[in-house]
Design a protein around this motif. Structure first.
Motif: not given
Length: 234
Positions: A22, A80, A99, A102-103, A105-107
């Motif tokens: 992960s 990124s 940026t 957002t990343i 939140k997704e990971n």
């Protein structure tokens, strides 16, 4: 006070790394288009731009090198290449914050955010300096970790935890490659380092270093970072 700072510098980070594939590390660039001269030289050529949107010559190229070493060590990484300083340099940190948020939140497994930059070291008369370390017979651009601290006005209460991570990485790099690092810059700056307790900024050389020197440093930083992180595995 000094004792509190010293204690933090000698403490381990407050997170552990999972080597389960992960994502653990996010590499990004607030000033993505910062770039290098292609060749080392002993004079400053003002025809060489210090910014470039070509990702084979700017900070993305150096970030790729760090990511490669982490992946080789089995540590999950997201890199990124989003541009935050083009077309406008102003507001780059606001854009890079979005940026990163957002990343993250997704990971949610990400513990570490590395904002990879290059420094600009020059004197008032315009002389530019290229900080160099000779590592195993090759020139590497010297690196400097920037770890922010809060004077009570920045809403960045966990800065000492970030310093613990900065210190772990600094010690690992100097132990592996003596001379590679400049001293950690611990200063009243924010740099969006409130988003995780492993958020730091790393300056990879300066605008007078060559691309190869910076890329080599990316490899060395990546190797030391992987070692440091594997030492704090869950």
């Amino acid at each position: 006070d000094n004792n509190t700072v010293l204690q933090a510098a000698n403490s381990l980070p407050d997170f552990k790394i999972a080597a389960d594939g992960s994502p653990q590390v996010l590499i990004m660039h607030t000033h993505t288009t910062e770039s290098y001269d292609l060749a080392p030289r002993d004079f400053y050529d003002n025809r060489v731009p210090s910014r470039n949107r070509d990702t084979s010559r700017n900070m993305v190229r150096v970030g790729d090198e760090i990511a490669k070493q982490l992946e080789a060590a089995g540590i999950g990484v997201i890199h990124s290449s989003a541009e935050h300083d083009y077309p406008s340099y102003n507001g780059a940190y606001d854009r890079s914050r979005e940026t990163v948020q957002t990343i993250l939140k997704e990971n949610p497994s990400i513990k570490i955010v590395l904002d990879i930059h290059r420094d600009a070291i020059s004197t008032k008369d315009g002389t530019r300096y290229a900080p160099i370390a000779n590592i195993n017979g090759k020139n590497a651009a010297q690196v400097m970790i920037v770890s922010g601290c809060d004077d009570g006005t920045m809403n960045y209460p966990n800065y000492l935890k970030n310093l613990s991570f900065s210190s772990l990485l600094q010690k690992q790099m100097e132990s592996d490659y003596p001379g590679l690092t400049r001293p950690v810059a611990f200063k009243y700056k924010f740099y969006n380092q409130d988003l995780t307790t492993g958020s730091i900024l790393i300056e990879m050389g300066g605008h007078a270093n060559s691309l190869n020197e910076a890329v080599y440093s990316g490899e060395l930083v990546g190797k030391s970072l992987a070692k440091a992180l594997l030492s704090i595995q869950e």
